[in-house]
Design an enzyme around this catalytic site. Structure first.
Site, PDB file in Angstrom:
ATOM      1  N   ASN A 210       0.868  -1.189   0.000  1.00 28.64           N
ATOM      2  CA  ASN A 210       0.000   0.000   0.000  1.00 28.64           C
ATOM      3  C   ASN A 210       0.898   1.230   0.000  1.00 28.64           C
ATOM      4  OD1 ASN A 210      -1.835   2.151   0.842  1.00 28.64           O
ATOM      5  ND2 ASN A 210      -3.275   0.476   1.208  1.00 28.64           N
ATOM      6  N   HIS A 241     -12.785  -4.521  -0.245  1.00 24.94           N
ATOM      7  CA  HIS A 241     -12.369  -3.994  -1.552  1.00 24.94           C
ATOM      8  C   HIS A 241     -13.458  -4.219  -2.593  1.00 24.94           C
ATOM      9  CE1 HIS A 241      -8.351  -4.042   0.280  1.00 24.94           C
ATOM     10  NE2 HIS A 241      -8.012  -3.161  -0.648  1.00 24.94           N
ATOM     11  N   LYS A 245     -11.309  -7.263  -7.187  1.00 21.06           N
ATOM     12  CA  LYS A 245     -10.026  -7.637  -6.561  1.00 21.06           C
ATOM     13  C   LYS A 245      -9.882  -9.156  -6.529  1.00 21.06           C
ATOM     14  CE  LYS A 245      -6.908  -6.707  -2.703  1.00 21.06           C
ATOM     15  NZ  LYS A 245      -5.764  -6.535  -3.612  1.00 21.06           N
TER      16      LYS A 245
HETATM   17  N1  LIG Z   1       0.450  -1.078  -3.480  1.00 21.96           N
HETATM   18  C1  LIG Z   1      -0.632  -0.316  -3.625  1.00 21.96           C
HETATM   19  O1  LIG Z   1      -0.707   0.817  -3.118  1.00 21.96           O
HETATM   20  C2  LIG Z   1      -1.759  -0.841  -4.459  1.00 21.96           C
HETATM   21  C3  LIG Z   1      -1.660  -2.083  -4.988  1.00 21.96           C
HETATM   22  N2  LIG Z   1      -2.614  -2.533  -5.863  1.00 21.96           N
HETATM   23  C4  LIG Z   1      -2.349  -3.825  -6.474  1.00 21.96           C
HETATM   24  O2  LIG Z   1      -1.943  -3.585  -7.819  1.00 21.96           O
HETATM   25  C5  LIG Z   1      -2.332  -4.655  -8.651  1.00 21.96           C
HETATM   26  C6  LIG Z   1      -3.147  -4.133  -9.835  1.00 21.96           C
HETATM   27  O3  LIG Z   1      -4.341  -3.565  -9.353  1.00 21.96           O
HETATM   28  P1  LIG Z   1      -5.409  -2.937 -10.374  1.00 21.96           P
HETATM   29  O4  LIG Z   1      -4.785  -1.834 -11.132  1.00 21.96           O
HETATM   30  O5  LIG Z   1      -6.623  -2.666  -9.574  1.00 21.96           O
HETATM   31  O6  LIG Z   1      -5.661  -4.195 -11.318  1.00 21.96           O
HETATM   32  P2  LIG Z   1      -6.093  -4.207 -12.862  1.00 21.96           P
HETATM   33  O7  LIG Z   1      -6.486  -5.605 -13.154  1.00 21.96           O
HETATM   34  O8  LIG Z   1      -7.068  -3.114 -13.120  1.00 21.96           O
HETATM   35  O9  LIG Z   1      -4.728  -3.839 -13.631  1.00 21.96           O
HETATM   36  C7  LIG Z   1      -3.673  -4.721 -13.868  1.00 21.96           C
HETATM   37  C8  LIG Z   1      -3.229  -4.493 -15.301  1.00 21.96           C
HETATM   38  O10 LIG Z   1      -2.039  -5.238 -15.530  1.00 21.96           O
HETATM   39  C9  LIG Z   1      -2.132  -5.757 -16.844  1.00 21.96           C
HETATM   40  N3  LIG Z   1      -1.198  -6.870 -17.032  1.00 21.96           N
HETATM   41  C10 LIG Z   1      -1.353  -8.186 -16.750  1.00 21.96           C
HETATM   42  N4  LIG Z   1      -0.270  -8.882 -17.127  1.00 21.96           N
HETATM   43  C11 LIG Z   1       0.600  -7.992 -17.648  1.00 21.96           C
HETATM   44  C12 LIG Z   1       1.899  -8.099 -18.218  1.00 21.96           C
HETATM   45  N5  LIG Z   1       2.539  -9.266 -18.306  1.00 21.96           N
HETATM   46  N6  LIG Z   1       2.502  -6.960 -18.669  1.00 21.96           N
HETATM   47  C13 LIG Z   1       1.883  -5.766 -18.583  1.00 21.96           C
HETATM   48  N7  LIG Z   1       0.638  -5.618 -18.067  1.00 21.96           N
HETATM   49  C14 LIG Z   1       0.015  -6.703 -17.599  1.00 21.96           C
HETATM   50  C15 LIG Z   1      -3.595  -6.155 -16.978  1.00 21.96           C
HETATM   51  O11 LIG Z   1      -3.974  -6.345 -18.328  1.00 21.96           O
HETATM   52  C16 LIG Z   1      -4.265  -4.973 -16.329  1.00 21.96           C
HETATM   53  O12 LIG Z   1      -4.538  -3.938 -17.244  1.00 21.96           O
HETATM   54  C17 LIG Z   1      -3.076  -5.632  -7.732  1.00 21.96           C
HETATM   55  O13 LIG Z   1      -2.178  -6.619  -7.284  1.00 21.96           O
HETATM   56  C18 LIG Z   1      -3.509  -4.758  -6.579  1.00 21.96           C
HETATM   57  O14 LIG Z   1      -3.717  -5.483  -5.393  1.00 21.96           O
HETATM   58  C19 LIG Z   1      -3.695  -1.782  -6.201  1.00 21.96           C
HETATM   59  C20 LIG Z   1      -3.859  -0.545  -5.671  1.00 21.96           C
HETATM   60  C21 LIG Z   1      -2.905   0.030  -4.738  1.00 21.96           C
HETATM   61  O1  LIG Z   2      -6.505  -4.303  -5.335  1.00 22.25           O
HETATM   62  C1  LIG Z   2      -6.668  -3.153  -4.827  1.00 22.25           C
HETATM   63  O2  LIG Z   2      -7.515  -2.372  -5.271  1.00 22.25           O
HETATM   64  C2  LIG Z   2      -5.811  -2.747  -3.716  1.00 22.25           C
HETATM   65  N1  LIG Z   2      -4.827  -3.527  -3.383  1.00 22.25           N
HETATM   66  C3  LIG Z   2      -3.860  -3.303  -2.383  1.00 22.25           C
HETATM   67  C4  LIG Z   2      -3.905  -4.407  -1.360  1.00 22.25           C
HETATM   68  O3  LIG Z   2      -4.080  -5.582  -1.727  1.00 22.25           O
HETATM   69  O4  LIG Z   2      -3.743  -4.124  -0.171  1.00 22.25           O
HETATM   70  C5  LIG Z   2      -3.906  -1.906  -1.820  1.00 22.25           C
HETATM   71  C6  LIG Z   2      -5.240  -1.244  -1.787  1.00 22.25           C
HETATM   72  O5  LIG Z   2      -5.932  -1.654  -0.665  1.00 22.25           O
HETATM   73  C7  LIG Z   2      -6.043  -1.440  -3.059  1.00 22.25           C
END
Ligand SMILES: NC(=O)C1=CN([C@@H]2O[C@H](COP(=O)(O)OP(=O)(O)OC[C@H]3O[C@@H](n4cnc5c(N)ncnc54)[C@H](O)[C@@H]3O)[C@@H](O)[C@H]2O)C=CC1
Ligand SMILES: O=C(O)C1=N[C@H](C(=O)O)C[C@H](O)C1
Length: 359
Positions: A210, A241, A245
């Site tokens: 996060n 979420h 997710k």
């Molecule tokens: N660390 C943080 O603050 C946060 C972490 N996350 C995490 O980030 C990840 C993505 O979340 P979202 O954007 O909501 O998911 P999403 O599914 O909307 O986006 C992921 C994107 O990655 C693409 N993708 C898949 N394989 C790929 C590859 N080999 N090369 C390039 N692109 C590829 C998909 O086609 C998709 O467009 C999840 O694991 C989520 O839990 C999400 C929000 C905040």
């Molecule tokens: O998938 C998400 O949307 C998010 N993923 C992260 C997590 O798994 O903690 C961070 C945030 O909560 C949103």
């Protein structure tokens, strides 16, 4: 509006925008110089801008003297390397995802960084689209490609919010190219985490479940409270979420669980209780429970409960916009550019820990 940008998904029929104009000479990509420089305030002029300037501060760093080069074939519309007035060249893996789109929108307004490309999975309907169409801004003149390896070659820092398998592979590209890798992806297994650990011996990697300031603050507070309270206080972590997710419990919930376990001086794996169903018996003293709820468009809610006889302490963080994660990722980019190899966290980026203060 931020919500619109994040909800919008690329349409298969969207007409590809013109690819980036190249005035570069045709020669192979040279070894990238270390991203390190104090970014020029006006370097974003290289990309059409329409959004307001953001508050992010450019990192103090040494000048980048990029040489003109061409993008590798198959790299989509990667912007070829060329002098960019010391700007940090940023690539976005998963640029059409919910976070990818928010990152594009956020970066378009940050001085000192230059978006040089975005990658998507093979077969993604977003391939060939202009990054500006994903960001909801003016065209960037760069199209989405599917060659993440080329993206790492073209960028100083790649931000990665994709999926665990892709992220582990990308870390290998970071190691090969020395490119800084900012990882937000959650749900990685032990092998994937080990791959990232190995890559971090060759490249700087910032990884955080996060990236928001609030959750990183919460983590510090949870550790302190768990240290103060004895194990008669039951710890339960509840997260909610959006319906899309795919991993549970969330990476954040697990990070908060780690913080609580650290405070208690025990390894989380020994005390974690992942959900309960059926006749599971009374609660075991000292366990840390997790519950995951999914529904609607909830961006991310986390509550850590400390429950004792007669009283309960609950600490909650609620994200109402993905902008907070994108802002954190931008801070990580500015911090990581020019760093040496290593596995870093948002605590390093934000410069605080228990007893310290936020910068
Ligand atoms: N660390 C943080 O603050 C946060 C972490 N996350 C995490 O980030 C990840 C993505 O979340 P979202 O954007 O909501 O998911 P999403 O599914 O909307 O986006 C992921 C994107 O990655 C693409 N993708 C898949 N394989 C790929 C590859 N080999 N090369 C390039 N692109 C590829 C998909 O086609 C998709 O467009 C999840 O694991 C989520 O839990 C999400 C929000 C905040
Ligand atoms: O998938 C998400 O949307 C998010 N993923 C992260 C997590 O798994 O903690 C961070 C945030 O909560 C949103």
């Amino acid at each position: 509006m931020a919500g619109k940008a994040q909800a919008k998904r690329p349409k298969p029929k969207a007409a590809p925008a013109p690819a980036a104009k190249s005035n570069a000479k045709t020669k192979p990509l040279p070894k990238k110089e270390k991203a390190s420089a104090k970014p020029a305030r006006d370097s974003r002029a290289a990309v059409p801008q329409s959004a307001k300037p953001a508050a992010a501060k450019p990192a103090a760093a040494k000048p980048v003297t990029a040489k003109p080069v061409t993008a590798k074939p198959g790299g989509g519309g990667l912007r070829p390397k060329r002098p960019v007035n010391g700007a940090i060249r940023v690539g976005i893996a998963g640029c059409a995802g919910r976070m990818g789109q928010m990152l594009l929108k956020t970066l378009a307004a940050v001085p000192g960084v230059l978006v040089v490309g975005g990658s998507e999975r093979k077969g993604s309907p977003a391939l060939g689209m202009d990054l500006g169409a994903l960001a909801g801004t003016e065209p960037f003149g760069i199209t989405v490609g599917d060659d993440a390896s080329a993206l790492f070659e073209a960028a100083d820092v790649v931000i990665d919010f994709t999926n665990p398998a892709a992220t582990a592979q990308h870390a290998g590209f970071a190691a090969r190219t020395g490119t800084a890798h900012v990882i937000g992806t959650t749900g990685l297994d032990a092998d994937q985490l080990a791959a990232i650990g190995r890559a971090a011996q060759k490249a700087p990697i910032v990884m955080a479940s996060n990236m928001s300031l609030g959750v990183n603050l919460l983590e510090q507070v949870v550790e302190q409270i768990a240290r103060i309270l004895d194990p008669d206080w039951d710890i339960e972590i509840v997260e909610m979420h959006h319906r899309h997710k795919v991993d549970a419990p969330s990476g954040t919930a697990l990070t908060l669980g780690e913080a609580a376990a650290r405070g208690r001086g025990v390894p989380l794996r020994r005390v974690a209780r992942r959900a309960r169903d059926g006749h599971v018996g009374a609660r075991v003293k000292g366990e840390i429970g997790f519950q995951a709820l999914r529904g609607g468009d909830v961006v991310g809610d986390h509550t850590v409960m400390f429950a004792a006889d007669g009283e309960r302490v609950e600490i909650t963080h609620k994200a109402s916009s993905r902008e907070i994660f994108a802002r954190g990722a931008v801070k990580a980019v500015l911090w990581a550019a020019g760093k040496g190899p290593g596995l870093y966290s948002m605590k390093d980026v934000l410069g605080f820990s228990v007893g310290g203060s936020a910068t």
